[in-house]
Every structure is written in C-alpha cells, then in structure tokens.
Design a protein around this motif. Structure first.
Motif, mmCIF file in Angstrom:
data_model
loop_
_atom_site.group_PDB
_atom_site.id
_atom_site.type_symbol
_atom_site.label_atom_id
_atom_site.label_comp_id
_atom_site.label_asym_id
_atom_site.label_seq_id
_atom_site.Cartn_x
_atom_site.Cartn_y
_atom_site.Cartn_z
ATOM 1 N N HIS A 117 0.850 -1.202 0.000
ATOM 2 C CA HIS A 117 0.000 0.000 0.000
ATOM 3 C C HIS A 117 0.885 1.252 0.000
ATOM 4 C CE1 HIS A 117 -4.199 -1.055 0.203
ATOM 5 N NE2 HIS A 117 -4.054 -1.852 1.245
ATOM 6 N N GLY A 126 -8.897 -0.318 5.937
ATOM 7 C CA GLY A 126 -9.856 -0.840 6.900
ATOM 8 C C GLY A 126 -9.163 -1.392 8.140
ATOM 9 N N GLY A 166 -10.418 3.535 8.196
ATOM 10 C CA GLY A 166 -11.467 2.881 7.409
ATOM 11 C C GLY A 166 -12.543 2.299 8.320
ATOM 12 N N ASP A 189 -16.480 2.818 8.452
ATOM 13 C CA ASP A 189 -17.394 1.673 8.372
ATOM 14 C C ASP A 189 -18.304 1.571 9.597
ATOM 15 O OD1 ASP A 189 -16.281 1.052 5.951
ATOM 16 O OD2 ASP A 189 -14.904 -0.450 6.742
ATOM 17 N N ASP A 244 -18.752 8.804 1.661
ATOM 18 C CA ASP A 244 -18.088 9.686 0.691
ATOM 19 C C ASP A 244 -19.118 10.306 -0.266
ATOM 20 O OD1 ASP A 244 -16.417 10.886 -1.152
ATOM 21 O OD2 ASP A 244 -15.219 9.105 -1.570
ATOM 22 N N GLY A 295 -7.286 1.913 1.179
ATOM 23 C CA GLY A 295 -8.681 2.084 0.765
ATOM 24 C C GLY A 295 -9.250 3.478 1.008
ATOM 25 N N ASN A 343 -11.148 8.265 -0.763
ATOM 26 C CA ASN A 343 -12.148 9.249 -0.302
ATOM 27 C C ASN A 343 -11.941 10.613 -0.961
ATOM 28 O OD1 ASN A 343 -12.922 11.461 1.956
ATOM 29 N ND2 ASN A 343 -14.307 9.718 2.007
ATOM 30 N N ASP A 369 -7.723 -2.708 -2.053
ATOM 31 C CA ASP A 369 -6.842 -3.863 -2.242
ATOM 32 C C ASP A 369 -6.803 -4.346 -3.694
ATOM 33 O OD1 ASP A 369 -6.210 -3.735 0.366
ATOM 34 O OD2 ASP A 369 -7.438 -5.431 1.001
#
Ligand code: KG4
Ligand code: ZN
Length: 353
Positions: A113, A139, A165, A169, A186, A280, A284, A312
């Motif tokens: 990442h 996440g 993340g 969530d 978002d 991830g 946004n 991912d």
C-alpha cells in the motif's frame, strides 16, 4: 521481467501481471458474501478466495496476453491480513511458483500500500525525489511513516484504537449505511454540510488538551464512534434520516481533518517535500481534495494512487515485488518457498521477513 502478483489478505481476490515495469492486467473480485453480516467473516472470505483464485489468476494471465511460462517471478501477500485468507493466495502462489520452477517473492501488504502511488500503468508515473511521508489508511491500518529511497521506513504514528477505514465503516453502520460504509459516506457527504455537527478530532491541536498533542502522530477514532452513537440517541430517527447527508459530511470531515493535520505536521517536522496517501481510504474524495489543498498551501508534492489501486489489488503486490528485487531488498535466487503467513503488521516488522 513479468511478475504475477496475488492478493487475498481480506475480501478482495486479485491477480495482476506486471511486465516491463508496467501493469499489463489487474483483475479484482470484491466479495459480496459479507454484506448481510455487516463486516468481513474470515472463514467465508477464505472459502470465497478458494473458489475464485484459479479463475482470477487465469484471467490476469490471459488479459496480460502472455503464457504461464513467460512469468519470471510469482509474488503474493504473506501478511498482514486475515490469516486464512492470506493462506489461500500464499499457498496457491507458492505452489504455482514451485510447479513452474520460478522464484517466489513474499510481499508485506502494508508495504505494498505504501508504495502503491508509484504503480506504473499507461498513465505513466512520478516518484518523489527524496524521503517522503506516507499516510496509509485502510480498513485495518492507519500508519504515518517516513519512507526512504532504499524502501526502508520508520513508523512515526499509528492508530491507538480503530483504523480510519474502520471509523468510516462503524459510524456508517450506525447510520444504517451497510458495509463497507466508507464509499457510501463519501458519496452522501458531497451533498451534506460538514459543519452540521462538530464530532471530536482526537489527539489534535483542536482537541481539549491541545498543547500536549503537538507532534503526536498517533490517531484515535474510537471516540468518534461513541460521539455518533450519543448524537443518534439524543435525536429522533426521522430527524437523523433527514440529515443523513449532513451527518455523513460531519463524520467525514472529522476523520479527514485529523488525517490531513497530522500528515502535514509530520512532513513539516521531517522536512519532507512529498507526501503519499494510500490504502482504501485514500479513495475518499474529501480526503483527496483536503490533502491536495493543504499540500498546495505548504509547497508539498502529493502522491495518491489511482482509484483502482487505492483499495486492495494485486498490481500493488507485483509492483512491490518488482521494487524489492530492483532495489536489492530481495534476492530471487533464494527461492524461499514455505513462507509463514503473518496476521499482524508488527509481527512482520519484528522479523517474519
Ligand atoms: O485497503 P482496503 O481496500 O482494505 C484493507 O486493507 O483494509 O481498505 C478498505 C477500507 C474500508 O474501510 C472502506 O470503507 C474504505 O477503505 N474505503 C473508503 C472509501 N473507499 C474505500 N473510505 C472512505 N471513502 C471512500 N471513498
Ligand atoms: Zn489493504
């Protein structure tokens, strides 16, 4: 060199081929089987990876327009992640490498990442000239690191409770937005008022004990959850529903403001002329635009992966393997099969690799 990358650490089954340093294919299948459970169910994730892995890898090779034997290296995520899910991709990749007689490269998902803003596809790519500050927000992880050209990095801050993340969530779940709620928040936030309610910005200059948090690069998002719950308990459901977009915008701005403030402060403290944002949550739109404005203001160059490489994907795994080989971090002739998967980032840093 043609590198096959495989990623199965969470709920995306993905395979990609990197050829001559460019992404030739990147096939991603996002699992839908977790929707009813409000989160990823590890055992279901592993089974779904098992069901899909062969066809996804075949699709990536076909799309890249090469034969299996044209692959020079096979790489896969070895961790961190859900251990059963990691095992599926890792064992498959090692088996394939062994069967084809090709070297296998184990990749750290978080490192992949970190370097994902430098994935090279047809759009070309740029890279920072010197050290840079990386914000990795997914996440499962929220990390601020100073990254050097030799691929080494120092983690200078991390979340002490929920990941960014997860904050999207879990607050989104309370607002009835399903899973994963990040992309929904978002979208809703674009039509909402971020000043509707001021949710807490923990460990920042704007928090109550501001002075003690100067140059503190850790994050905390669990208080945000409590604050959203308290707000919902204090207002009737109809009113909350009417202001859903405003609530989404207020939650998003609380998360984004903290991420931007800390990342900019870290770059200034470490005199880095570039910042990269990955994972991830880097998809946004609020974070992208706020970070861009802050970077422009401070004369810092910003690197963010294309949307396809934010969440991912296996292109980042193949790219990381390529960087590791190119910059002498991994010797393919070692042929190290039988790599132990690891679940946690810290375990990996302490010596799994
Ligand atoms: O990197 P990733 O795909 O998987 C992990 O390694 O965790 O990140 C998934 C996380 C989820 O929490 C999801 O809600 C969040 O990234 N996410 C977003 C957006 N797209 C994905 N959060 C906020 N806004 C988005 N647009
Ligand atoms: Zn990830």
């Amino acid at each position: 060199m043609n590198i096959l990358g495989i990623e199965t650490s969470c709920d995306e089954t993905s395979a990609a081929v990197l050829g001559g340093g460019k992404v030739l294919s990147n096939v991603v299948s996002s699992q839908r089987c977790h929707t009813d459970f409000g989160g990823v169910v590890p055992e279901l994730a592993s089974r779904e990876h098992e069901r899909l892995i062969v066809s996804i890898v075949e699709a990536a090779i076909t799309e890249a327009n090469i034969a299996k034997n044209d692959l020079d290296v096979i790489a896969a995520t070895a961790g961190p992640g859900l251990i059963g899910a990691v095992m599926v991709g890792l064992c498959f990749a090692e088996g394939l490498a062994w069967a084809l007689g090709k070297p296998f490269v184990p990749v750290n998902h978080v490192e992949a990442h970190i370097f994902s803003p430098f994935i090279s596809d047809e759009a070309g790519h740029r890279e920072p000239k010197g050290d840079f500050v990386s914000l990795t927000v997914s996440g499962g992880h929220t990390l601020l690191s100073v990254v050097r050209q030799d691929l080494s990095y120092e983690v200078i801050g991390r979340t002490i409770d929920d990941a960014a993340g997860e904050a999207f969530d879990k607050t989104g779940k309370m607002l009835g937005l399903g899973y994963p709620a990040g992309p929904v928040i978002d979208k809703l936030a674009r039509d909402g008022d971020p000043a509707f309610h001021r949710f807490p910005r923990a460990l920042t200059s704007g928090s109550q004990t501001s002075k003690s948090y100067k140059n503190n690069f850790d994050f905390s998002f669990s208080g945000l959850k409590t604050s959203v719950r308290t707000w919902l308990e204090g207002h009737d459901a109809e009113y909350a529903q009417e202001h859903l977009a405003d609530l989404a915008a207020s939650v998003q701005s609380a998360i984004v403001e903290v991420l931007v403030e800390k990342t900019i402060a870290a770059a200034r403290l470490h005199q880095a002329s570039a910042i990269s944002v990955a994972g991830g949550v880097s998809a946004n739109s609020g974070l992208r635009s706020a970070m861009q404005s802050a970077c422009d203001k401070h004369g810092i160059e910003l690197f963010i992966p294309a949307l396809a490489y934010s969440t991912d994907n296996a292109a980042m795994i193949a790219t990381m393997a390529s960087l590791m080989i190119e910059r002498g971090k991994y010797r393919v002739e070692l042929n190290s099969y039988g790599v132990a998967p690891f679940a946690r980032f810290d375990a990996a840093r302490k010596g799994a690799r």
